[in-house]
Write an enzyme that holds these catalytic residues in place. Structure first.
Site, mmCIF file in Angstrom:
data_model
loop_
_atom_site.group_PDB
_atom_site.id
_atom_site.type_symbol
_atom_site.label_atom_id
_atom_site.label_comp_id
_atom_site.label_asym_id
_atom_site.label_seq_id
_atom_site.Cartn_x
_atom_site.Cartn_y
_atom_site.Cartn_z
ATOM 1 N N CYS A 134 -20.804 23.692 45.242
ATOM 2 C CA CYS A 134 -19.257 23.932 45.276
ATOM 3 C C CYS A 134 -18.581 24.064 43.936
ATOM 4 O O CYS A 134 -17.468 24.437 43.839
ATOM 5 C CB CYS A 134 -18.384 22.722 46.124
ATOM 6 N N HIS B 9 -11.226 23.039 44.531
ATOM 7 C CA HIS B 9 -12.320 23.472 45.423
ATOM 8 C C HIS B 9 -11.830 22.967 46.810
ATOM 9 O O HIS B 9 -11.174 21.490 46.918
ATOM 10 C CB HIS B 9 -13.714 22.631 45.112
ATOM 11 N N ASN C 267 -14.442 23.951 54.483
ATOM 12 C CA ASN C 267 -14.900 23.908 52.948
ATOM 13 C C ASN C 267 -16.040 25.049 53.197
ATOM 14 O O ASN C 267 -16.874 24.818 53.647
ATOM 15 C CB ASN C 267 -15.666 22.525 52.759
HETATM 16 N N1 ACO Z 1 -15.176 13.003 64.536
HETATM 17 C C1 ACO Z 1 -14.807 11.587 64.768
HETATM 18 N N2 ACO Z 1 -15.095 10.779 64.386
HETATM 19 C C2 ACO Z 1 -16.097 10.845 63.386
HETATM 20 C C3 ACO Z 1 -16.425 12.020 62.608
HETATM 21 C C4 ACO Z 1 -15.850 13.117 63.635
HETATM 22 N N3 ACO Z 1 -15.978 14.569 63.196
HETATM 23 N N4 ACO Z 1 -17.131 11.818 61.742
HETATM 24 C C5 ACO Z 1 -17.230 10.630 61.419
HETATM 25 N N5 ACO Z 1 -16.524 10.000 62.428
HETATM 26 C C6 ACO Z 1 -16.335 8.394 62.816
HETATM 27 C C7 ACO Z 1 -17.337 7.830 61.894
HETATM 28 O O1 ACO Z 1 -18.672 7.528 62.754
HETATM 29 C C8 ACO Z 1 -16.845 6.313 61.685
HETATM 30 O O2 ACO Z 1 -16.685 5.773 62.654
HETATM 31 P P1 ACO Z 1 -16.801 3.950 62.788
HETATM 32 O O3 ACO Z 1 -15.555 3.543 62.125
HETATM 33 O O4 ACO Z 1 -17.004 3.709 64.267
HETATM 34 O O5 ACO Z 1 -18.124 3.809 61.967
HETATM 35 C C9 ACO Z 1 -15.314 6.898 61.429
HETATM 36 O O6 ACO Z 1 -15.190 8.093 62.032
HETATM 37 C C10 ACO Z 1 -14.870 6.945 59.882
HETATM 38 O O7 ACO Z 1 -15.709 7.772 59.296
HETATM 39 P P2 ACO Z 1 -15.872 8.006 57.795
HETATM 40 O O8 ACO Z 1 -17.118 8.466 57.336
HETATM 41 O O9 ACO Z 1 -15.450 6.517 56.998
HETATM 42 O O10 ACO Z 1 -14.339 8.953 57.444
HETATM 43 P P3 ACO Z 1 -13.831 9.228 56.234
HETATM 44 O O11 ACO Z 1 -12.361 8.903 56.434
HETATM 45 O O12 ACO Z 1 -14.384 8.751 54.975
HETATM 46 O O13 ACO Z 1 -13.627 10.885 56.502
HETATM 47 C C11 ACO Z 1 -14.800 12.888 55.467
HETATM 48 C C12 ACO Z 1 -14.760 11.401 56.398
HETATM 49 C C13 ACO Z 1 -13.658 13.523 56.005
HETATM 50 C C14 ACO Z 1 -16.073 13.428 55.496
HETATM 51 C C15 ACO Z 1 -14.417 12.282 54.029
HETATM 52 O O14 ACO Z 1 -15.033 11.370 53.589
HETATM 53 C C16 ACO Z 1 -14.473 13.446 53.014
HETATM 54 O O15 ACO Z 1 -13.664 14.422 53.287
HETATM 55 N N6 ACO Z 1 -15.223 13.307 52.147
HETATM 56 C C17 ACO Z 1 -15.332 14.237 51.010
HETATM 57 C C18 ACO Z 1 -16.406 15.453 51.295
HETATM 58 C C19 ACO Z 1 -16.361 16.522 50.282
HETATM 59 O O16 ACO Z 1 -15.552 16.755 49.761
HETATM 60 N N7 ACO Z 1 -17.330 17.087 50.068
HETATM 61 C C20 ACO Z 1 -17.049 18.204 49.111
HETATM 62 C C21 ACO Z 1 -18.259 18.627 48.594
HETATM 63 S S1 ACO Z 1 -19.252 19.758 49.613
HETATM 64 C C22 ACO Z 1 -20.638 20.393 48.458
HETATM 65 O O17 ACO Z 1 -20.558 20.178 47.304
HETATM 66 C C23 ACO Z 1 -21.364 21.384 49.253
#
Ligand code: ACO
Length: 333
Positions: free
Chosen positions: A118, A260, A290
């Site tokens: 990214c 990004h 993304n």
């Molecule tokens: N739908 C429903 N529930 C979900 C989903 C989904 N799609 N995905 C995860 N959950 C659940 C998990 O299992 C977890 O359940 P639990 O509490 O029972 O264990 C709960 O939701 C919370 O999951 P988290 O992973 O803690 O969710 P978070 O609030 O961290 O959000 C996310 C996840 C959106 C991925 C966030 O962490 C994020 O955006 N991170 C940054 C990612 C990013 O910026 N990537 C960029 C670089 S990409 C590149 O370089 C190629």
């Protein structure tokens, strides 16, 4: 190659391309346990474009985005000296840039791929700037293109909801140092965190019987979302501030933040940390998710088409992603 001298560079034109097929959160929720409400609340993403078809690759999107950028300024492709294709999903591990070069008819250009996920577009723009500053080249085409849909595990709800496919292009041209519009840049890598975001190579359990060589293939995207989130919100504002400080600019002078497009909450948190008003954030991830190396040039191109960015505006471009790598560029538009 011309004699080496310090020159300026400016962005002449941008272009972008997206696949025609759009997939809403509700459609994704038909095959993984998720919901529109969860995805929108956690990420801001509502839909994404996915490249369908057995014979389609990033090359199709990269070529289209490049042609649009060339057409906007009626530039003959033969005037391009260098093509840098930022991608982490090439159609060929040896590189895809040469196919873009051929298909757009840039027959005088040297072309290579640059892999930095990214952050790829930011690193490619800075690389292009070096070639222009030295006077080595006059016109450089930078393309960010990714089809991470090919590398996503579509049964993993924690990652498959995030990504979309696209390409964005920018044409840079050398100019006198007085007209230079790339005011500063700041780049970083910390490989200690590479484990948090990767498409790792997995070798077979048993080696080739005679040579003791392990062959294999690449796995799907794996991501520790929480760690990537914390890293982006902590490091990106520091990078932007460092970049501004070293050219004695303040955040008050910033007109637009083109970050990004990973997650709406990340964009908001970065702007808040910098005390930059949220109406200066360029955001289109609601429509595209993304799109990795394509996200910044796609957002830039749309903002230009919507007449948001004006002549002389100060635009902060900041990328972050796998590596982990992150960086900032200050552009006077
Ligand atoms: N739908 C429903 N529930 C979900 C989903 C989904 N799609 N995905 C995860 N959950 C659940 C998990 O299992 C977890 O359940 P639990 O509490 O029972 O264990 C709960 O939701 C919370 O999951 P988290 O992973 O803690 O969710 P978070 O609030 O961290 O959000 C996310 C996840 C959106 C991925 C966030 O962490 C994020 O955006 N991170 C940054 C990612 C990013 O910026 N990537 C960029 C670089 S990409 C590149 O370089 C190629």
């Amino acid at each position: 190659m011309k004699s080496l001298m310090i020159q300026g560079a400016k962005i002449l034109s941008t272009g972008s391309a997206i696949p025609s097929s759009s997939f809403s959160n509700n459609e994704i929720s038909k095959f993984v346990d998720t919901s529109d409400e969860w995805i929108v609340t956690r990420t801001g993403i509502k839909e994404r474009r996915l490249l369908q078809g057995i014979d389609k690759s990033i090359i199709d999107l990269a070529v289209l985005a490049s042609k649009k950028a060339l057409d906007k300024i009626s530039m003959d492709p033969s005037q391009i000296d260098l093509i840098i294709l930022a991608t982490s999903s090439p159609h060929d591990l040896f590189g895809s840039a040469s196919k873009v070069q051929y298909q757009i008819g840039a027959l005088n250009a040297v072309a290579f791929d640059l892999t930095a996920a990214c952050s790829g577009f930011v690193l490619s723009l800075v690389t292009a700037f070096q070639f222009l500053q030295t006077g080595a080249y006059s016109n450089v085409l930078v393309v960010g293109a990714d089809v991470l849909s090919k590398w996503v595990d579509w049964s993993d709800r924690s990652t498959c909801i995030l990504f979309g496919d696209a390409a964005g292009a920018a044409i840079l041209q050398s100019c006198s140092s007085i007209d230079n519009s790339i005011l500063n840049f700041q780049l970083n890598t910390d490989g200690n965190y590479s484990k948090h975001l990767s498409i790792a190579y997995q070798h077979n359990i048993t080696p080739h019987s005679n040579l003791n060589l392990y062959q294999g293939s690449f796995k799907y995207i794996s991501m520790n979302g929480k760690e990537v989130y914390k890293f982006a919100v902590f490091q990106v504002p520091l990078s932007i501030l460092k970049c501004l400080n070293s050219v004695n600019m303040s955040v008050e002078e910033v007109d637009w933040l083109v970050l990004h497009q990973a997650n709406e909450r990340i964009l908001t948190a970065i702007a808040e940390k910098l005390s930059i008003s949220s109406n200066k954030i360029i955001s289109n991830l609601r429509k595209y998710g993304n799109t990795s190396a394509a996200s910044i040039p796609l957002a830039l191109d749309e903002a230009i088409q919507e007449d948001k960015i004006s002549h002389n505006d100060i635009v902060i471009i900041a990328g972050f992603g796998a590596g982990l790598t992150w960086g900032t560029i200050i552009v006077r538009w």
